[in-house]
Design a protein around this motif. Structure first.
Motif, mmCIF file in Angstrom:
data_model
loop_
_atom_site.group_PDB
_atom_site.id
_atom_site.type_symbol
_atom_site.label_atom_id
_atom_site.label_comp_id
_atom_site.label_asym_id
_atom_site.label_seq_id
_atom_site.Cartn_x
_atom_site.Cartn_y
_atom_site.Cartn_z
ATOM 1 N N ARG A 1 0.808 -1.220 0.000
ATOM 2 C CA ARG A 1 0.000 0.000 0.000
ATOM 3 C C ARG A 1 0.840 1.269 0.000
ATOM 4 O O ARG A 1 0.773 2.066 0.940
ATOM 5 C CB ARG A 1 -0.924 0.003 1.227
ATOM 6 N N PRO A 2 1.647 1.486 -1.045
ATOM 7 C CA PRO A 2 2.445 2.715 -1.063
ATOM 8 C C PRO A 2 1.586 3.966 -1.276
ATOM 9 O O PRO A 2 0.464 3.877 -1.771
ATOM 10 C CB PRO A 2 3.381 2.506 -2.262
ATOM 11 N N VAL A 3 2.127 5.120 -0.914
ATOM 12 C CA VAL A 3 1.461 6.397 -1.187
ATOM 13 C C VAL A 3 1.451 6.608 -2.698
ATOM 14 O O VAL A 3 2.432 6.356 -3.387
ATOM 15 C CB VAL A 3 2.200 7.547 -0.474
ATOM 16 N N ARG A 4 0.327 7.046 -3.207
ATOM 17 C CA ARG A 4 0.211 7.159 -4.665
ATOM 18 C C ARG A 4 1.069 8.315 -5.197
ATOM 19 O O ARG A 4 1.252 9.332 -4.522
ATOM 20 C CB ARG A 4 -1.243 7.353 -5.060
ATOM 21 N N PRO A 5 1.574 8.171 -6.423
ATOM 22 C CA PRO A 5 2.522 9.162 -6.950
ATOM 23 C C PRO A 5 1.921 10.552 -7.148
ATOM 24 O O PRO A 5 2.637 11.543 -7.089
ATOM 25 C CB PRO A 5 2.958 8.570 -8.299
ATOM 26 N N SER B 1 -4.848 4.779 -10.560
ATOM 27 C CA SER B 1 -4.219 3.839 -11.501
ATOM 28 C C SER B 1 -2.743 4.143 -11.730
ATOM 29 O O SER B 1 -1.968 3.252 -12.036
ATOM 30 C CB SER B 1 -4.984 3.785 -12.826
ATOM 31 N N ARG B 2 -2.340 5.414 -11.543
ATOM 32 C CA ARG B 2 -0.909 5.671 -11.668
ATOM 33 C C ARG B 2 -0.144 4.835 -10.651
ATOM 34 O O ARG B 2 0.928 4.296 -10.938
ATOM 35 C CB ARG B 2 -0.594 7.156 -11.474
ATOM 36 N N MET C 1 3.318 0.203 -9.690
ATOM 37 C CA MET C 1 3.616 -0.963 -8.854
ATOM 38 C C MET C 1 3.867 -2.208 -9.691
ATOM 39 O O MET C 1 4.788 -2.982 -9.423
ATOM 40 C CB MET C 1 2.457 -1.204 -7.884
ATOM 41 N N MET C 2 3.059 -2.401 -10.729
ATOM 42 C CA MET C 2 3.267 -3.581 -11.579
ATOM 43 C C MET C 2 4.615 -3.475 -12.289
ATOM 44 O O MET C 2 5.344 -4.455 -12.422
ATOM 45 C CB MET C 2 2.111 -3.732 -12.567
ATOM 46 N N LYS D 1 -1.922 12.027 6.612
ATOM 47 C CA LYS D 1 -2.816 10.903 6.921
ATOM 48 C C LYS D 1 -3.786 10.626 5.780
ATOM 49 O O LYS D 1 -4.150 9.473 5.536
ATOM 50 C CB LYS D 1 -3.580 11.176 8.234
ATOM 51 N N PHE D 2 -4.200 11.668 5.070
ATOM 52 C CA PHE D 2 -5.030 11.422 3.880
ATOM 53 C C PHE D 2 -4.256 10.551 2.887
ATOM 54 O O PHE D 2 -4.812 9.648 2.275
ATOM 55 C CB PHE D 2 -5.452 12.749 3.228
ATOM 56 N N LEU D 3 -2.971 10.834 2.733
ATOM 57 C CA LEU D 3 -2.163 10.039 1.802
ATOM 58 C C LEU D 3 -2.016 8.605 2.304
ATOM 59 O O LEU D 3 -2.233 7.649 1.562
ATOM 60 C CB LEU D 3 -0.780 10.662 1.616
#
Ligand code: FES
Ligand code: FES
Lengths: 83, 755, 160
Positions: free
Chosen positions: B14-18, B486-487, B492-493, C92-94
């Motif tokens: 569950r990484p932070v999205r870019p 989706s980014r 991730m893939m 925290k939102f992230l």
């Protein structure tokens, strides 16, 4: 020969004169469309523009190259989009 | 390659999205956030009438107003021929699309666009709209679907002859199409049945209600080159439709995808872009347009409202032997409701030998419907899942047991002819049975409801590129607008295949001039189809990386393996070399053959269908009729969750949209055919205080047709909620609420009527 | 039409702008000042996407006139982070993936800031009612509420 089944779309039935099942000589989806058009003018175009096919149970959309086996069952269904 | 049984390091975390930081700091650029030098503001004049002939439009006063640069009507658009296009919802006719964005001859619903202006400020544009003099010949209108089908109803299109009936009708009507699906022998099925249940249901049109209104910025240059900055579910779609509607070459249109503030299907077609381009062409300046919320409600597509009947026949042991459904779907002012999928989805969850489904696609004086999450399925399933529940009651069976008994499994043949393959419905039902919510005791006066849902999911055309930067970091570009993370999943893939940390991979959404064609973000296809393209591109890059290492070591390529982001010699025979990591190979890419990158385009087939089950507990306030959702659990087969948080988010968001559909959302019309509630105050979407936490349970039955096993996720969760809630209300107060929304006045009235 | 001159403070910095008297604060921020982080979802006070703080009070900027900013201190989403240091609410939102499309996010973060400034230890119910004016169509609010509760705990120094 692969067998085509019209499970749906009375619109297609109008073009086949009510025939719901028939066999078509084709080894891929593109050939199938061409053959349908030949047998029942208008049907190939209809399939191409607004329908998807299920080949042996799996749905294919816009895939000319999809392979048909001699005993394949091809079901014509409405194309599926989504939200 | 297939990674389904591999040890995964990135996929499933569950990484932070870019794009996250941009979005929490207000820096992300959405559609309405850009300006252009010398820009004008465009605004649209909309019909106040539900149905009228346009006698004349006099724009001279508006044109004369200071600060107005262009005024256009349908006369500024080519009168294009009837031609089918495939939009998110299903086939749509380009002529209809053209008439929808700018009325020609008739206005067909309140809010129908019929003229537009471009002026120096929004205020001047508004003034100009008020100066356009339109003479209408008001015609009788029809709003309700059953009324629109009646003999003698006002006919919207005098060239509409119902398709799908034989012989072709000679009289025009509002029924655009009839669809049928048959399996087995329905009469024999009902004759064999020992218990029969039958009921009728209605649903109201509901809007996707994305919080970002439609907006765009368009520029038509003197040389005919066009740039459009807009948010949509597919910038290639925007390009194609704009080109078509204006008769332009696609090569002359470049569409830049803005961040999109929600779509849910509603942004799979266009409203503003061709208008903005036409205004810009006439004015010789860039034009920015944005819809008000009222415009969004009145002028853009909700999904269909419908009237549905269901009849089920079963043996005493619960085996369903016959199922019949009639569905009448509102299409709005032009043909093309999701009647096809509606007819297919209702019974897709059950293995029933005799099925008969009849569907009508019906036009009426409402905005043209647009796709909305699993188009058609929620309406159809609401009816079927309520009926199945009542059948269970009639049989004296537990509703989960009845569903388990009749559930489709791999190989089950549906009534539309497709056999289910690689589905995880059995596992979803098992997870439902095992879930603590299903077993938890119910509080006094509460009711519990269960409903299941199905959606096909689609694949289709996607393009992706993977570039290795000189320092060993990685760029991924795709043509899929990122509507909900989706980014992150694409990055991730890629990271998984390359064996690098996800922080070294950056993903962008490339514009129409910078990447190959990519179909819409819709049909729950992006993680599946675009994910497939991305994975294959990353694999091609790995092949190149191995070749570069082989060259560096001067050994054959097949003597090199790629492990954990490094090239290593394959066994001792290959030689003893220190592993070369991505950065080391990247640094030398110039010397080993030039830049390392790959582009892959696919037309992905084999999107695995999705199944879900929702459990819902409600409390009903008998005084006010208000239904409170006390507990909610959504269980779904997701194939493989690439980024589980965003998968859960899709399920939670879909469920809550369904809760709104069930309890509070509806288009309300007055007797003039005008919408009475075109704002968020009166069109009541769920807010935080209406809801409990929504527990999303991820069942992972891998889809073997995707490299990581993913299947579409975003649409299934809106299918079960309405029936789950109606079933829960029945549990709580013993009354069936067959009409949506189950709003307080309706519930109260039902309680009163029951005494 | 002559424009009004307004002297105010935006995100801690002295600011001046000219606006028409009928122009909303949201339009001023977006079109005059050039701060587009505040969003227009409805322009009628029903969605909260345009939320700002005016002297610390949560306001829908679409319901406020630009001229009303005179002498006030305005905080927008652009003023929540300190330089490149994200505010714990943003962090925290992230972490909780409390955004999908992100269009409601600026408004939700500003509204959460107002909540936690006033009530550092809200119950889940209090948080849900406070944020009831902020529509989010994507998330179903589950992860939003988790992010808010977690941010509150961090700001109270209970967790990191
Ligand atoms: S834009 Fe201000 S509340 Fe919606
Ligand atoms: S994240 Fe899209 S509206 Fe909230």
């Amino acid at each position: 020969m692969p067998k085509v089944v019209l499970a749906s779309g009375s619109a297609s039935l109008a073009l086949t004169g009510g025939v719901t099942e028939f066999e078509v000589e084709a080894t891929n989806f593109r050939r199938l469309i061409l053959e349908l058009e030949k047998c029942f003018p208008g049907l190939g175009t209809q399939v191409e523009e607004s329908m998807a096919v299920a080949i042996d149970g799996e749905i294919y959309q816009d895939a000319y190259g999809a392979v048909l086996r001699p005993g394949s069952e091809i079901v014509l269904i409405p194309k599926i989009g989504g939200g | 390659m297939n990674y389904i049984n591999s040890d995964l390091k990135v996929v499933g975390t569950r990484p932070v999205r870019p794009d996250g930081v941009d979005k929490v700091t207000g820096r992300a650029v959405f559609s309405a956030d850009t300006r252009a030098s010398g820009m004008l503001w465009g605004k649209i004049l909309r019909s106040p009438h539900a149905h009228a002939r346009i006698v004349s439009i006099d724009t001279s006063k508006a044109e004369a107003l200071k600060g107005v640069y262009a005024v256009i009507t349908s006369a500024d658009f080519p009168n294009i021929a009837s031609e089918e296009a495939f939009v998110g919802e299903g086939p749509m006719n380009f002529r209809d699309l053209s008439c929808n964005i700018m009325a020609r001859g008739k206005v067909l619903y309140e809010g129908h666009a019929l003229a537009a202006v471009a002026a120096v400020t929004p205020a001047v544009a508004e003034q100009a709209l008020a100066l356009i003099a339109v003479q209408y010949d008001v015609l009788p209108h029809v709003i309700d679907v059953d009324d629109a089908m009646k003999d003698g109803a006002p006919v919207l299109h005098d060239d509409m002859f119902t398709a799908g009936v034989n012989p072709k009708p000679t009289k025009a009507s509002n029924i655009a199409k009839v669809v049928t699906f048959k399996k087995g022998d329905i009469d024999a099925g009902f004759a064999e049945a020992e218990v029969i249940f039958e009921d009728s249901y209605t649903t109201k049109p509901v809007h996707q209600a994305y919080i970002e209104p439609h907006a765009c910025l368009a520029n038509y240059n003197a040389d005919g080159q066009v740039t459009i900055h807009a948010s949509s579910q597919g910038h290639f779609m925007v390009r194609a439709y704009t080109a078509k509607l204006l008769g332009l070459d696609m090569a002359n249109i470049r569409v830049n995808p803005a961040e999109i503030g929600g779509g849910f299907g509603g942004k799979t077609l266009i409203y503003l872009e061709p208008v903005a381009v036409a205004l810009s062409r006439k004015a010789g300046k860039p034009v920015k347009m944005q819809m008000s919320r009222e415009d969004v409600f009145r002028g853009s597509g909700p999904t269909s409202g419908a009237s549905v009947t269901v009849k089920l026949g079963a043996k005493k042991d619960g085996t369903i032997v016959a199922a019949q459904q009639v569905l009448k779907f509102q299409a709005g002012a032009f043909a093309g409701s999701p009647i096809g999928p509606g007819c297919m989805c209702g019974f897709a969850m059950y293995d029933i030998p005799n099925v008969d489904v009849l569907g009508y696609d019906v036009v009426s004086n409402r905005p043209k419907v647009a796709a909305y999450r699993a188009p058609g399925a929620p309406i159809s399933s609401f009816a079927v899942e309520c009926a199945v529940d009542d059948l269970a009651r009639k049989l004296g069976m537990d509703p989960l047991v009845l569903r388990e008994k009749n559930a489709v499994v791999n190989g089950s043949k549906t009534h539309y002819g497709v056999s289910h393959t690689n589905i995880g419905f059995t596992q979803v039902l098992a997870a439902t049975r095992a879930h603590p919510h299903w077993k938890a005791p119910l509080a006094e006066g509460h009711g519990r409801g269960l409903a299941v849902g199905f959606w096909f999911n689609i694949g289709g055309e996607s393009s992706a590129t993977v570039h290795i930067n000189e320092d060993g970091t990685v760029m991924v570009a795709t043509g899929s607008p990122d509507i909900g993370g989706s980014r992150a999943s694409m990055g991730m893939m890629t990271a998984e295949v390359l064996g690098v940390p996800v922080s070294k991979v950056r993903t962008i959404v490339a514009d129409t001039a910078s990447i190959g064609f990519t179909f819409l973000t819709g049909g729950s296809r992006v993680t599946f189809a675009t994910g497939m393209a991305v994975t294959q591109a990353a694999e091609k890059v790995v092949e190149q990386l191995k070749a570069r290492a082989a060259q560096t070591w001067d050994i054959p390529v097949d003597a090199v393996e790629w492990q954990d982001g490094k090239a290593v010699p394959a066994g001792t025979n290959a030689g003893a070399f220190e592993p070369l990591d991505l950065a080391a190979i990247a640094a030398k890419q110039g010397r080993t053959g030039g830049p390392i990158n790959a582009e892959v385009s696919v037309n992905a087939q084999g999107a695995g269908a999705g199944f879900g089950a929702h459990i819902c507990d409600v409390a009903v306030d008998k005084e006010t009729g208000k239904v409170e959702i006390v507990r909610y659990t959504a269980i779904q087969d997701v194939g493989k969750a690439i980024h589980p948080s965003y998968v859960e988010g899709q399920i939670q968001g879909g469920a809550v949209q369904g809760i709104g559909w069930a309890l509070s959302e509806e288009y309300i019309y007055n007797d003039k055919g005008q919408m009475d509630n075109p704002g968020f105050l009166d069109y009541r979407c769920p807010v935080a205080s209406d809801l409990p936490m929504i527990e999303a349970v991820l069942v992972e039955v891998p889809n073997p047709r995707h490299p990581f096993g993913a299947r579409g996720v975003g649409e299934v969760p809106i299918v079960p909620p309405m029936a789950a809630i109606s079933n829960a209300i029945k549990g709580a107060i013993g009354l069936r609420m067959p009409d949506l929304p189950m709003s307080p006045p309706k519930v109260r009235a039902a309680i009163d009527a029951a005494g | 039409m002559s424009k009004s001159h307004v002297t105010t403070t935006i995100n801690g910095e002295a600011a001046e702008f000219l606006c028409e008297t009928q122009q909303t604060m949201l339009d001023v921020l977006r079109d005059v000042v050039g701060l587009t982080g505040s969003k227009e979802g409805c322009a009628s006070g029903d969605c909260g996407a345009c939320s700002i703080l005016v002297d610390g009070t949560l306001v829908c900027s679409c319901l406020m006139l630009g001229v009303e900013a005179e002498g006030k201190s305005i905080t927008t989403i652009e003023g929540i982070a300190q330089g490149d240091q994200l505010h714990p609410i943003q962090q925290k939102f992230l972490e909780h993936a409390a955004l999908q499309c992100g269009f409601c996010t600026p408004g939700l973060i500003v509204a959460t800031k107002a909540l936690l400034d006033e009530n550092p230890n809200p119950t889940e119910i209090e948080a849900r009612y406070w944020l009831a004016g902020n529509l989010c169509r994507c998330t179903g609010y589950d992860k939003v509420i988790r992010a808010v509760m977690d941010a509150a705990a961090v700001m109270r120094g209970e967790t990191v």
